[in-house]
Design an enzyme around this catalytic site. Structure first.
Site, mmCIF file in Angstrom:
data_model
loop_
_atom_site.group_PDB
_atom_site.id
_atom_site.type_symbol
_atom_site.label_atom_id
_atom_site.label_comp_id
_atom_site.label_asym_id
_atom_site.label_seq_id
_atom_site.Cartn_x
_atom_site.Cartn_y
_atom_site.Cartn_z
ATOM 1 N N ASP A 1 1.112 -1.704 4.951
ATOM 2 C CA ASP A 1 1.230 -0.461 5.717
ATOM 3 C C ASP A 1 0.934 -0.640 7.198
ATOM 4 O OD1 ASP A 1 -1.647 -0.852 5.375
ATOM 5 O OD2 ASP A 1 -1.842 1.193 6.146
ATOM 6 N N ASP B 1 -5.971 -2.468 2.652
ATOM 7 C CA ASP B 1 -6.225 -1.122 3.169
ATOM 8 C C ASP B 1 -4.924 -0.365 3.396
ATOM 9 O OD1 ASP B 1 -9.279 -0.959 3.917
ATOM 10 O OD2 ASP B 1 -8.605 -2.964 4.472
ATOM 11 N N ASP C 1 -0.942 -6.162 0.994
ATOM 12 C CA ASP C 1 -2.018 -5.807 1.911
ATOM 13 C C ASP C 1 -3.059 -5.023 1.115
ATOM 14 O OD1 ASP C 1 -3.442 -5.371 4.269
ATOM 15 O OD2 ASP C 1 -2.301 -3.577 4.780
#
Length: 345
Positions: free
Chosen positions: A280, A109, A107
């Site tokens: 996250d 961000d 991922d």
């Protein structure tokens, strides 16, 4: 007979959202306001839904950082037992990779870059970029983000990666070949007997043009294409203006993107692959779930706080993600388990 309108007294008005009151009135005006009962119920229902969303957002986006000097809560300790640090368990993870091709999914961000107030300022560090570049030299590597593909590419700026934007709905691979080249070759061979038909390779989409095919041959061409697609269940056939488009089947999320990319790399039904997905966000859970259901590879959640997750391991912040990637490169270079213990501690 029940009155469809109810009288709302000052006491009830004080407890309700101010949006229930018409212009010119207020809870403290001493006036009674007649409102339709259904309207009140709808307003309250909407308010409850908004509150639920806000609660969910807070749970997914904690704003208070836990001081490292504070002792871990029992909840945190229990959570870490079930989701240990990927750095602490690095050797165990690598033991699972024996004889397998590691494929990395990342991922953006909160994983490669910190979460910042202005999303347009979510830049990754040069050290992180170098770590990702090195990983991509050794393992197929994809960035899977909710952002549009062009935007996340502008942040990462590494042409050798696969990029899956919009939660995997917009995918682009590096310049070198991938699984669509195989489909392209098979399809080109299959339809070569149909005069005028042409297959165009658009990397993650194939187009079969039949502008120059006699109309009486269209049905035959369509059957040829469908026969090839029987071996590729994650691809579907759509029709445009004198063109047949072959593209991924859409019920799409990051889990589907992971499966699609594995198939594109030739690992659809392979036991010789170890996918590692680091993320996250709540949307990354779709990918974590896929890995659990496949009983193959590992999901790694980036979080300092206990969360419900399908991930097997955790990392606390992007800095630890960078350490994990560096450790992975060092392990691959030396092929000696435990050699990068200094990095992983």
């Amino acid at each position: 007979m029940t009155n469809p309108n109810v009288v709302v007294s000052d006491a009830i008005n004080m407890a309700m959202n101010s949006s229930l009151f018409p212009p010119g009135s207020s809870p403290s005006s001493g006036r009674c306001v007649a409102l339709p009962q259904k309207k009140i119920i709808r307003k309250l229902d909407t308010a409850n839904k908004i509150h639920a969303w806000v609660d969910s957002m807070r749970a997914s986006s904690p704003t208070r950082l836990r001081s490292p000097s504070l002792p871990q809560s029992e909840e945190q300790k229990s959570w870490m037992v079930h989701h240990p640090s990927a750095l602490d368990m690095f050797e165990e993870i690598m033991n699972e990779s024996k004889g397998k091709q590691i494929v990395m999914f990342l991922d953006y961000d909160g994983t490669l870059s910190p979460i910042v107030e202005d999303p347009d300022q979510a830049f990754m560090s040069e050290e992180m970029r170098a770590a990702v570049r090195e990983v991509a030299k050794h393992f197929p590597t994809a960035i899977v983000s909710g952002r549009c593909r062009d935007k996340v590419y502008n942040f990462v700026r590494l042409a050798e990666l696969y990029y899956a934007g919009s939660h995997g709905m917009d995918i682009k691979g590096p310049a070198k070949g991938h699984k669509y080249n195989k489909v392209y070759k098979v399809l080109s061979e299959k339809i070569k007997s149909t005069e005028g038909a042409k297959v165009e390779n658009n990397k993650f989409c194939l187009s079969v043009h039949f502008r120059c095919v006699e109309e009486k041959k269209w049905g035959e061409l369509a059957e040829q294409v469908k026969e090839v697609l029987k071996d590729y269940p994650t691809l579907r056939l759509t029709q445009g203006r004198k063109v047949l488009e072959i593209r991924p089947t859409i019920k799409w999320d990051k889990g589907k993107a992971l499966e699609f990319l594995l198939e594109s790399l030739g690992f659809a039904n392979s036991n010789d692959v170890l996918p590692i997905y680091i993320g996250d966000d709540k949307t990354d859970e779709d990918a974590f779930k896929v890995l659990r259901e496949r009983n193959q590879g590992f999901g790694i959640l980036v979080s300092k706080f206990p969360k419900e997750t399908n991930a097997s391991y955790t990392l606390q912040e992007p800095y630890e993600v960078k350490l994990f990637l560096q450790c992975l490169v060092e392990w691959n270079r030396s092929s000696q388990k435990g050699c990068c213990a200094r990095l992983c501690m």
